[in-house]
Every structure is written in structure tokens, then in C-alpha cells.
Motif scaffolding. Structure first.
Motif, PDB file in Angstrom:
ATOM      1  N   VAL A  44      38.124  -9.076  -3.558  1.00  0.00           N
ATOM      2  CA  VAL A  44      36.680  -9.143  -3.705  1.00  0.00           C
ATOM      3  C   VAL A  44      36.257 -10.583  -3.494  1.00  0.00           C
ATOM      4  N   ILE A  45      35.208 -10.764  -2.692  1.00  0.00           N
ATOM      5  CA  ILE A  45      34.654 -12.111  -2.535  1.00  0.00           C
ATOM      6  C   ILE A  45      33.207 -12.128  -2.996  1.00  0.00           C
ATOM      7  N   SER A  46      32.819 -13.235  -3.544  1.00  0.00           N
ATOM      8  CA  SER A  46      31.428 -13.500  -3.902  1.00  0.00           C
ATOM      9  C   SER A  46      30.754 -14.121  -2.686  1.00  0.00           C
ATOM     10  N   VAL A  47      29.606 -13.587  -2.308  1.00  0.00           N
ATOM     11  CA  VAL A  47      28.895 -14.130  -1.155  1.00  0.00           C
ATOM     12  C   VAL A  47      28.411 -15.553  -1.460  1.00  0.00           C
ATOM     13  N   SER A  48      27.972 -15.812  -2.682  1.00  0.00           N
ATOM     14  CA  SER A  48      27.500 -17.166  -3.008  1.00  0.00           C
ATOM     15  C   SER A  48      28.633 -18.190  -2.972  1.00  0.00           C
ATOM     16  N   SER A  49      29.852 -17.770  -3.255  1.00  0.00           N
ATOM     17  CA  SER A  49      31.007 -18.673  -3.178  1.00  0.00           C
ATOM     18  C   SER A  49      31.589 -18.744  -1.773  1.00  0.00           C
ATOM     19  N   ASN A  50      31.181 -17.808  -0.925  1.00  0.00           N
ATOM     20  CA  ASN A  50      31.671 -17.747   0.453  1.00  0.00           C
ATOM     21  C   ASN A  50      30.489 -17.559   1.399  1.00  0.00           C
ATOM     22  N   PRO A  51      29.624 -18.575   1.509  1.00  0.00           N
ATOM     23  CA  PRO A  51      28.394 -18.419   2.289  1.00  0.00           C
ATOM     24  C   PRO A  51      28.631 -18.127   3.770  1.00  0.00           C
ATOM     25  N   GLU A  52      29.824 -18.355   4.251  1.00  0.00           N
ATOM     26  CA  GLU A  52      30.118 -18.009   5.642  1.00  0.00           C
ATOM     27  C   GLU A  52      30.032 -16.505   5.887  1.00  0.00           C
ATOM     28  N   PHE A  53      30.015 -15.707   4.810  1.00  0.00           N
ATOM     29  CA  PHE A  53      29.897 -14.251   4.913  1.00  0.00           C
ATOM     30  C   PHE A  53      28.451 -13.764   4.771  1.00  0.00           C
ATOM     31  N   VAL A  54      27.485 -14.660   4.630  1.00  0.00           N
ATOM     32  CA  VAL A  54      26.121 -14.237   4.304  1.00  0.00           C
ATOM     33  C   VAL A  54      25.524 -13.311   5.363  1.00  0.00           C
ATOM     34  N   THR A  55      25.692 -13.613   6.617  1.00  0.00           N
ATOM     35  CA  THR A  55      25.122 -12.766   7.674  1.00  0.00           C
ATOM     36  C   THR A  55      25.755 -11.386   7.657  1.00  0.00           C
ATOM     37  N   GLN A  56      27.078 -11.342   7.511  1.00  0.00           N
ATOM     38  CA  GLN A  56      27.776 -10.058   7.432  1.00  0.00           C
ATOM     39  C   GLN A  56      27.358  -9.289   6.188  1.00  0.00           C
ATOM     40  N   ALA A  57      27.210  -9.991   5.068  1.00  0.00           N
ATOM     41  CA  ALA A  57      26.829  -9.335   3.815  1.00  0.00           C
ATOM     42  C   ALA A  57      25.435  -8.725   3.932  1.00  0.00           C
ATOM     43  N   ILE A  58      24.500  -9.478   4.448  1.00  0.00           N
ATOM     44  CA  ILE A  58      23.140  -8.959   4.604  1.00  0.00           C
ATOM     45  C   ILE A  58      23.158  -7.703   5.462  1.00  0.00           C
ATOM     46  N   SER A  59      23.818  -7.777   6.589  1.00  0.00           N
ATOM     47  CA  SER A  59      23.885  -6.635   7.502  1.00  0.00           C
ATOM     48  C   SER A  59      24.561  -5.436   6.841  1.00  0.00           C
ATOM     49  N   TYR A  60      25.635  -5.695   6.100  1.00  0.00           N
ATOM     50  CA  TYR A  60      26.377  -4.611   5.455  1.00  0.00           C
ATOM     51  C   TYR A  60      25.527  -3.919   4.386  1.00  0.00           C
ATOM     52  N   PHE A  61      24.944  -4.699   3.483  1.00  0.00           N
ATOM     53  CA  PHE A  61      24.105  -4.113   2.431  1.00  0.00           C
ATOM     54  C   PHE A  61      22.908  -3.374   3.040  1.00  0.00           C
ATOM     55  N   GLN A  62      22.274  -3.973   4.037  1.00  0.00           N
ATOM     56  CA  GLN A  62      21.150  -3.299   4.680  1.00  0.00           C
ATOM     57  C   GLN A  62      21.583  -1.978   5.304  1.00  0.00           C
ATOM     58  N   GLY A  63      22.733  -1.978   5.961  1.00  0.00           N
ATOM     59  CA  GLY A  63      23.224  -0.772   6.625  1.00  0.00           C
ATOM     60  C   GLY A  63      23.556   0.354   5.662  1.00  0.00           C
ATOM     61  N   LYS A  64      23.943   0.004   4.443  1.00  0.00           N
ATOM     62  CA  LYS A  64      24.342   1.026   3.467  1.00  0.00           C
ATOM     63  C   LYS A  64      23.199   1.438   2.551  1.00  0.00           C
ATOM     64  N   TRP A  65      22.253   0.523   2.269  1.00  0.00           N
ATOM     65  CA  TRP A  65      21.281   0.785   1.219  1.00  0.00           C
ATOM     66  C   TRP A  65      19.818   0.682   1.628  1.00  0.00           C
ATOM     67  N   ALA A  66      19.507  -0.013   2.680  1.00  0.00           N
ATOM     68  CA  ALA A  66      18.102  -0.279   2.987  1.00  0.00           C
ATOM     69  C   ALA A  66      17.463   0.805   3.838  1.00  0.00           C
ATOM     70  N   SER A  67      16.175   0.972   3.625  1.00  0.00           N
ATOM     71  CA  SER A  67      15.331   1.752   4.521  1.00  0.00           C
ATOM     72  C   SER A  67      14.650   0.734   5.444  1.00  0.00           C
ATOM     73  N   PRO A  68      13.993   1.187   6.493  1.00  0.00           N
ATOM     74  CA  PRO A  68      13.290   0.217   7.352  1.00  0.00           C
ATOM     75  C   PRO A  68      12.313  -0.658   6.554  1.00  0.00           C
ATOM     76  N   GLU A  69      11.721  -0.103   5.506  1.00  0.00           N
ATOM     77  CA  GLU A  69      10.760  -0.857   4.700  1.00  0.00           C
ATOM     78  C   GLU A  69      11.427  -1.856   3.761  1.00  0.00           C
ATOM     79  N   SER A  70      12.690  -1.661   3.432  1.00  0.00           N
ATOM     80  CA  SER A  70      13.337  -2.526   2.439  1.00  0.00           C
ATOM     81  C   SER A  70      14.395  -3.461   3.031  1.00  0.00           C
TER      82      SER A  70
END
Length: 165
Positions: free
Chosen positions: A3-29
Motif C-alpha cells: 500500500v502506498i500513500s499518495v501524499s507520501s508518493n506524489p509521483e503517483f498523483v496523476t495515476q491516483a486521480i485517474s484511478y479513483f475517478q475511473g472507479k468512483w466518479a460520475s461525470p459530475e463528480s
């Protein structure tokens, strides 16, 4: 598997955003996840925290530790949110890795309880969560609220020491 923390591994921020959006977001969120994850990198507050589960350097799951999961019970926090394991990786208890990691992180931050809201019955109970009631979302739906105690479990075994000369 780790498990990695995104705040401790900011190089993953773009991947993290995309991943969370792909699993949980609607177009509005979409912006909700982007904005929250980006601002978690430089906040002075201990929350929110976002985590990725990696298997051979590939993201197979995610979860967050946040102050409120869009639920009416703002008196309760922190919240485990957005737990997701890729379908082809399920049935190996990988979700438990994220759950236990977040429990430990919440405990390190000084919290005695961890909450979550869900409509799943039977899954989170396996990880020491118990049902505490219903909560209400801004969009009019309800969810079941669960709590896990983070205090040390103690046993009734007592060690007796004796001094021998």
C-alpha cells in the motif's frame, strides 16, 4: 503487494486521480476527486489521505481516509471511503490489506474509531466493523453506517512475575 500513500508518493498523483475517478466518479463528480487528491498533497491537516494497493507495481485497488463521506453524520470521523479492488483480483482478501492499513493509519493519527458507509451487508463485519445506524446523503439516499474500534485489544491473561534470590 504493498500500500502506498499518495501524499507520501506524489509521483503517483496523476495515476491516483485517474484511478479513483475511473472507479468512483460520475461525470459530475470528476473534479471532486481531482481537487481533493491534489489538495491532500500539501495540506497541514492529517486528512484526507488516499491510498493505492500495488501488485507488482500495478494498481489493483484503492481507498481513502477522509473527514466525511457525503453523509449526514458529520459528528463521526474519520471515514474509510472509496474502497475498491479490481474484479479479477477479488476473492484473495486484498481488500483487507487496505482496510487494515487504513485502520493503522487512523490509529497513528490518534483516532479511536473508524467509520464507513455502505449498502453491503456481511463484508465489513468480517473486519470488525459493526452497524451503528443509517445516514443520509445530500442526494436523498441513505446508507448503513459502520464503526470499527481502533483501540488495542487486551486479553485477560495476566503475567505474574516472581523475584527469586
Amino acid at each position: 503487494m504493498h500500500v502506498i500513500s499518495v501524499s507520501s508518493n506524489p509521483e503517483f498523483v496523476t495515476q491516483a486521480i485517474s484511478y479513483f475517478q475511473g472507479k468512483w466518479a460520475s461525470p459530475e463528480s470528476l473534479k471532486v476527486y481531482e481537487d481533493c487528491i491534489l489538495h491532500s498533497l500539501n495540506t497541514k491537516s492529517p486528512l484526507p489521505q488516499w491510498y493505492l494497493l500495488l501488485k507488482e507495481d500495478k494498481i489493483i485497488g484503492c481507498a481513502g481516509l477522509i473527514t466525511n463521506d457525503f453523509i449526514s453524520r458529520m459528528d463521526l470521523y474519520p471515514w474509510l471511503c472509496a474502497l475498491y479492488i479490481e474484479e479479477h483480483e477479488r476473492h484473495h482478501a486484498y481488500g483487507s490489506i487496505l482496510i487494515e492499513h487504513i485502520k493503522q493509519e487512523a490509529k497513528k493519527l490518534g483516532f479511536n474509531s473508524l467509520y464507513l458507509c455502505t449498502d453491503h451487508i456481511g463484508y465489513y463485519e468480517k473486519y470488525d466493523f459493526h452497524y451503528v445506524g443509517l445516514g443520509y446523503h445530500p442526494w436523498g439516499e441513505t446508507s448503513r453506517i459502520y464503526e470499527a474500534q481502533l483501540e488495542e485489544k487486551t486479553t485477560n491473561n495476566t503475567l505474574t512475575s516472581t523475584n527469586r534470590d
